[in-house]
Design a protein around this motif. Structure first.
Motif, PDB file in Angstrom:
ATOM      1  N   LEU A 602       0.816  -1.207   0.000  1.00 52.79           N
ATOM      2  CA  LEU A 602       0.000   0.000   0.000  1.00 52.79           C
ATOM      3  C   LEU A 602       0.850   1.257   0.000  1.00 52.79           C
ATOM      4  O   LEU A 602       0.405   2.312  -0.452  1.00 52.79           O
ATOM      5  N   SER A 603       2.074   1.152   0.534  1.00 49.64           N
ATOM      6  CA  SER A 603       2.941   2.331   0.597  1.00 49.64           C
ATOM      7  C   SER A 603       3.530   2.665  -0.774  1.00 49.64           C
ATOM      8  O   SER A 603       3.547   3.829  -1.176  1.00 49.64           O
ATOM      9  N   VAL A 604       4.036   1.651  -1.478  1.00 48.97           N
ATOM     10  CA  VAL A 604       4.741   1.904  -2.752  1.00 48.97           C
ATOM     11  C   VAL A 604       3.873   1.623  -3.961  1.00 48.97           C
ATOM     12  O   VAL A 604       4.260   1.931  -5.093  1.00 48.97           O
ATOM     13  N   ARG A 605       2.690   0.973  -3.732  1.00 48.32           N
ATOM     14  CA  ARG A 605       1.785   0.626  -4.823  1.00 48.32           C
ATOM     15  C   ARG A 605       2.473  -0.272  -5.851  1.00 48.32           C
ATOM     16  O   ARG A 605       2.240  -0.166  -7.046  1.00 48.32           O
ATOM     17  N   ARG A 606       3.283  -1.201  -5.340  1.00 45.66           N
ATOM     18  CA  ARG A 606       3.922  -2.212  -6.190  1.00 45.66           C
ATOM     19  C   ARG A 606       3.981  -3.513  -5.397  1.00 45.66           C
ATOM     20  O   ARG A 606       4.103  -3.499  -4.162  1.00 45.66           O
ATOM     21  N   ILE A 607       3.921  -4.637  -6.119  1.00 46.49           N
ATOM     22  CA  ILE A 607       4.017  -5.940  -5.477  1.00 46.49           C
ATOM     23  C   ILE A 607       5.033  -6.788  -6.216  1.00 46.49           C
ATOM     24  O   ILE A 607       5.379  -6.528  -7.378  1.00 46.49           O
ATOM     25  N   ARG A 608       5.519  -7.790  -5.519  1.00 49.73           N
ATOM     26  CA  ARG A 608       6.447  -8.747  -6.126  1.00 49.73           C
ATOM     27  C   ARG A 608       5.859 -10.137  -5.900  1.00 49.73           C
ATOM     28  O   ARG A 608       5.857 -10.646  -4.786  1.00 49.73           O
ATOM     29  N   PRO A 609       5.339 -10.799  -6.956  1.00 48.99           N
ATOM     30  CA  PRO A 609       4.786 -12.150  -6.810  1.00 48.99           C
ATOM     31  C   PRO A 609       5.852 -13.102  -6.296  1.00 48.99           C
ATOM     32  O   PRO A 609       7.061 -12.895  -6.473  1.00 48.99           O
ATOM     33  N   LEU A 610       5.401 -14.157  -5.653  1.00 50.12           N
ATOM     34  CA  LEU A 610       6.301 -15.164  -5.119  1.00 50.12           C
ATOM     35  C   LEU A 610       7.111 -15.791  -6.250  1.00 50.12           C
ATOM     36  O   LEU A 610       6.569 -16.251  -7.265  1.00 50.12           O
ATOM     37  N   GLY A 611       8.434 -15.796  -6.074  1.00 49.38           N
ATOM     38  CA  GLY A 611       9.327 -16.374  -7.070  1.00 49.38           C
ATOM     39  C   GLY A 611       9.757 -15.420  -8.146  1.00 49.38           C
ATOM     40  O   GLY A 611      10.569 -15.782  -9.002  1.00 49.38           O
ATOM     41  N   SER A 612       9.233 -14.175  -8.147  1.00 44.98           N
ATOM     42  CA  SER A 612       9.578 -13.213  -9.187  1.00 44.98           C
ATOM     43  C   SER A 612      10.641 -12.257  -8.672  1.00 44.98           C
ATOM     44  O   SER A 612      10.697 -11.966  -7.485  1.00 44.98           O
TER      45      SER A 612
END
Length: 846
Positions: A602-612
């Protein structure tokens, strides 16, 4: 007129009938007590009248004596200093030594009275001014004379020709000395004085100058204060400055000063009490504290005129109305002139007068005491008469009184029964039989009324409620607004819909807070529907329905090969809801690891999927919901404070059903129609008794519990109307004879929006259902669902919410299971350890 004799006869019969209804005791009391009371009152009035008259005469004479004594003390003090100054002047030896000797001699008999000693010579070099300072005479240098306000030199300059042995008395004058006049103890001094002036001649009878002695007016005032204190020379009874006071006025009608508290001898002169309520002029040229009433105060000026004529007198309250500002009711004033002999061969002149005001109301106090004594005597006599009358009448009326006591006992027992009375005489037995016949008739009539009321109540309670006609139109028996399933016209629901629309117009994240079953997900759907993202996906994730790893995978997804069973890429909820809305239900159950991941996303508005290895941007509006107090979790360290404030940008509170009971009829009507449509039955109605029962319930499960209750009642109802006995609430709805696959159990089936989103919650592992009958057999709580939870704890030591939900069966929603467990934990039946989906429940201390 023709009807007058008949009317008079009717009135006479009515009076005779009225007195005939009185008891013997009452007749005796009414005839004797008023007569005796009137005699005592008349006697008391006459004695009080004469005693008050003579007491007032005594008070008046005492006041006049005191007033004359004050005037004589005034005159004696002035005469003392007149003779003293004449003796010094006639000696012809006027200098510092002679004045000092005279001052010491005067101080022996009249200490603290002389304020100034001055000799104003025709030869300026002979002029001398002495002022007492700390018991000694301080000589004022001639260079300071010009700085003295109202110096004695001014009086000498204005003096007329005065024969030897004669004196002149000035008016009351304010004098002020500058600090420079006293070099040894620099301090400004002010005083109010009367000045006596007499001429000084030499051996050849030529005028050398004038000798002046100043008398401190405080000393004169203190004479008045002394006579109004317990130390008075004429002390005869307690005195106080509030109830009695004296004041001095001059021959022109100016009030100059009043008596004060004798202990406060140094208090400045004042006439504040004496002039209270008056209007007039303030301040003389040489004395600004003086006050002269206006001519409208006629009684005051009548006193002045009589004083100028040398008369003394007394004025009652009637002669001095309250508007005069001197007296109120029952007060009086005495006055006497004050004289000063300026020339020894002539009569003394009137220089003013003394007035003594008595506000003590001693006559009133004596009158009240007399009235108290007479009241006590009256009460005692009346009491004795009453006792005598009661004794005589009781002997006569004992049978009737016994019957009356028996009837009173029946009323106190609050039940009709036959009168039980011992045999006294034939008349009392006849009366008892008549009363018993009347009681029997009343009992029969009461039974008929009770049966009719029960029938009317039963018919009324089983009447069908007409939602469109019989109930007030203001309740609005129709679906309100454009938000599906958010039904209600209460102020709380109108406010909720308004907040939903306002929140939808913003892109900020929203936190929805409310109890279970209050429509938190419906609120989130409403925000999504009215927002600019309404055409984009709405994804719902239940954070309490998945364990930590599955929840992280459901939220952030994974790439192919991230773990053993990852055969393909998975977007996760954040990417699946891109440009839309993501609803996170039961956010308070998320583990610390999940909270950290959510906070970063929510802070950076970015996610990293598992394994990526790559971070992916997302554009999602997050709506979180909880049925617990997140701030309390923050304080206990179970929820991150930074995440709490990240989510709590906009907060919406969904109201509990018990807070908006006026919406229950509208909701009940809606659920009746909805259940009829789903069950393919005809439309059913609701009786008045059933509606009242719904309105009286507190609904801990809120709208969901209401819907389940109505759905369950329709499943078991035989007719077209639901009655009060058809409605069974959640805490009493199941019995050991009801099976979990029954239609009643299916009332707890989850609504479509309660299921996990497609492709997110489908990976959730399912435990094999446990037979609910086994756990139920160990139940002791009286609630079958709670008995199952207790049975699970006893059988395995501890269990999770999923274990409990599977034991209940697939038809029971996970929210219902969560609510049950929270209730048992709050009641101390179960103990909770851990958090999130992995939370374990075991038996508590209760």
């Amino acid at each position: 007129m023709a009807w007058s004799p008949n009317r008079a006869k009717a009135e006479a019969d009515a009076r005779q009938h009225f007195f005939a209804t009185w008891s013997v005791q009452k007749k005796l009391l009414v005839s004797l007590i008023p007569s005796i009371a009137l005699i005592l009152v008349f006697t008391g009035y006459v004695t009080n009248l004469y005693s008050t008259r003579y007491l007032n005469q005594s008070l008046h004479r005492t006041a006049q004596t005191q007033n004359l004594a004050q005037a004589m003390d005034f005159e004696a003090l002035l005469e003392f200093f007149r003779k003293g100054i004449v003796v010094v002047a006639e000696s012809g030896q006027v200098g510092r030594d002679s004045l000092t000797a005279a001052y010491r001699q005067w101080s022996v008999y009249r200490p603290g009275i002389v304020a100034e000693l001055a000799f104003v010579g025709l030869n300026e070099a002979d002029t001398l001014l002495l002022v007492p300072v700390d018991g000694k005479l301080a000589e004022i240098s001639q260079g300071q004379y010009q700085f003295i306000k109202n110096s004695p030199m001014v009086l000498a300059q204005k003096a007329h020709e005065i024969r030897p042995g004669c004196t002149q008395l000035s008016e009351l004058t304010e004098v002020a000395y500058p600090p420079s006049a006293f070099p040894e103890a620099p301090r400004a001094r002010s005083m109010d004085v009367y000045r006596m002036l007499t001429p000084v001649f030499d051996a050849q009878s030529k005028l050398r100058g004038h000798l002046i002695v100043s008398i401190d007016a405080l000393a004169l005032r203190n004479i008045l204060s002394l006579y109004n204190s317990p130390k008075s020379p004429l002390f005869s009874f307690a005195r106080s400055s509030e109830n009695r006071f004296s004041f001095f006025f001059d021959a022109e009608g100016w009030m100059l000063f009043q008596s004060e508290n004798h202990e406060d001898r140094g208090k400045e002169l004042s006439v504040e009490i004496a002039r209270l309520g008056m209007t007039g002029d303030y301040g003389m040229p040489e004395y600004h504290k003086a006050f002269r009433p206006s001519t409208r105060h006629e009684s005051y000026w009548r006193m002045i005129v009589e004083t100028q004529a040398g008369q003394q007198g007394l004025m009652e309250a009637e002669a001095l109305p309250t508007a005069a500002g001197i007296l109120s009711d029952q007060h009086f004033l005495v006055y006497a002139p004050v004289r000063f002999r300026a020339q020894p061969d002539k009569d003394a002149e009137i220089i003013g007068g003394l007035a003594y005001v008595d506000r003590s109301r001693l006559a009133d106090a004596a009158e009240f005491r007399h009235m108290d004594v007479m009241a006590v005597i009256t009460v005692v006599v009346v009491a004795l008469i009453v006792l005598l009358v009661i004794f005589i009448s009781r002997v006569i009326t004992r049978p009737v009184l016994t019957l009356a006591a028996e009837i009173s006992a029946i009323f106190e027992e609050n039940s009709l029964r036959p009168v039980r009375l011992a045999s006294y005489d034939r008349e009392s037995m006849v009366l008892k039989d008549a009363l018993n016949k009347m009681i029997k008739a009343i009992q029969d009539k009461q039974e008929q009324i009770r049966q009719r009321d029960e029938h009317i109540q039963m018919v009324s309670q089983r009447q069908k409620v007409s939602f469109d006609g019989e109930l007030p139109a203001s309740l609005g028996w129709q679906l309100v607004g454009e938000i599906p399933d958010l039904i209600g016209q209460s102020p709380l629901m109108n406010s909720l819909q308004s907040m939903i629309r306002k929140a939808a117009g913003s892109e900020a994240d929203v936190l929805v807070v409310g109890e279970t079953g209050t429509g938190k997900e419906l609120t989130a759907e409403g925000i999504h529907k009215f927002s600019s993202r309404s055409t984009k996906p709405f994804i719902s994730i239940n954070c309490g329905g998945l364990d930590e790893n599955l929840l992280l995978d459901a939220l952030f997804g994974h790439v192919k090969g991230a773990f053993t069973e990852a055969n393909a890429d998975r977007k996760g909820a954040f990417l699946a809801a891109n440009e839309g809305t993501l609803f996170l239900d039961e956010i308070g159950t998320a583990s610390d690891k999940v909270q950290k991941a959510l906070l970063r996303a929510l802070s950076v508005r970015r996610i990293r999927p598992l394994g990526s290895d790559q971070e992916i941007d997302f554009n999602v509006r997050v709506v979180a919901a909880t049925n617990v107090d997140l701030m309390e979790l923050v304080q206990r360290g179970e929820f991150r404070e930074d995440l709490y404030y990240r989510l709590k940008v906009i907060t919406i509170q969904t109201p509990a059903l018990r807070q908006r009971k006026e919406d229950i009829p509208l909701l009940a009507n809606h659920f009746l129609k909805e259940s009829a449509l789903h069950s393919r039955r005809g439309e059913m109605g609701l009786s008045r008794g059933a509606l009242e029962k719904l309105m009286a319930h507190d609904w801990p499960g809120n709208v969901r519990e209401l819907k389940n209750c109505i759905t369950r009642a329709m499943a078991f109802a035989d007719g077209e109307v639901l009655y009060a006995e058809d409605l069974v609430f959640d805490d009493t709805m199941l019995s050991p004879q009801v099976h979990w696959d029954s239609a009643e159990a299916r009332a707890f089936a989850p609504r479509p929006h309660e299921l996990p989103p497609r492709g997110v919650a489908q990976d959730q592992p399912q435990s094999s259902p446990r037979p609910p009958q086994i756990a139920q057999s160990s139940g002791k709580s009286g609630n079958p669902r709670h008995d199952i939870a207790i049975g699970l704890a006893k059988a395995g030591g501890s269990f999770t919410r999923l274990d409990y939900q599977n034991a209940l069966g697939a038809d029971v929603s996970q929210r219902t299971a969560q609510y049950d467990l929270q209730t048992l934990v709050k009641g101390g039946v179960l103990r909770k350890t851990g958090k999130g989906p992995a939370t374990q429940y075991s038996l508590g201390e209760v």
